[in-house]
Design an enzyme around this catalytic site. Sequence first.
Site, PDB file in Angstrom:
ATOM      1  N   SER A 141       0.823   1.104   4.438  1.00 22.14           N
ATOM      2  CA  SER A 141       0.981   0.209   3.298  1.00 22.14           C
ATOM      3  C   SER A 141      -0.354  -0.426   2.953  1.00 22.14           C
ATOM      4  O   SER A 141      -1.218  -0.602   3.815  1.00 22.14           O
ATOM      5  CB  SER A 141       1.996  -0.887   3.642  1.00 22.14           C
ATOM      6  N   TYR A 154       4.729  -7.344   9.382  1.00 16.76           N
ATOM      7  CA  TYR A 154       4.705  -6.050   8.696  1.00 16.76           C
ATOM      8  C   TYR A 154       3.265  -5.594   8.484  1.00 16.76           C
ATOM      9  O   TYR A 154       2.914  -4.441   8.759  1.00 16.76           O
ATOM     10  CB  TYR A 154       5.428  -6.172   7.353  1.00 16.76           C
TER      11      TYR A 154
END
Length: 244
Positions: A141, A154
């Site tokens: 990501s 995350y």
Amino acid sequence: MKRKTALVTGASRGIGRAAAYAFARAGYDLVLNCAHSKKELEAFACGLKEEFRIETLCCCGDIGDHAFVEQMFEKINGFCGGVDVLINNAGISHIGLLSEMSYEEWERILHTNLTSVFSCCKLAIPHMVSQKSGRIMNISSDWGICGASCEVAYSATKGGINAFTKALAKELAPSNIQVNAVACGVIDTKMNACFNEEERRELEEEIPAGAFGKPEDVAQFLLQLASAPAYLTGQVISFDGGWI
């Protein structure tokens, strides 16, 4: 000629499902994993088998549990002898202040997003080394590159994937195994369904490409990476419409 086999984790929806479809259409046999949607995954796999005349194996369980991954690879060895392409896609998110995050929540996201990559790579590598070929693609990501407020855990797991990718690529390059990561921006998946219409419009205005990415776009790029020149390895490639 024996068909190649691809393992896709988190294959019941989103990027994983789109990747499974793209690789099936390209003639790969498939090993598909998900944590909870067993019936849905099996129906999907059955459809792929009928449409593309490939072989499929479904392995449902917690990909963050190393013992489960060991059991999965025992089944894989009996199914095809080993995988040629590994797509580490499974992942979960957690939105909230770090100070309010529990240790159990931290452990869950760490195991699902990062330990799973370790486990799958560790067990896929021996076959790839014996064949002197293989492709490992890790779904990362943009937050693993620049970090996101209220998504510290995350971001940390995706940053770990990026470093893991670069290091493992150096380790495996002499064996003709390529390791790359795709750092996704905002992809139109269930994970990003938390945005209301106004938030979505505002976010789309921030993205130079003017829209969320589609899971099918990521899947097509993964398929291209699977046949890219061997010299392309150790890269974290942003796939975000120019956002970051």
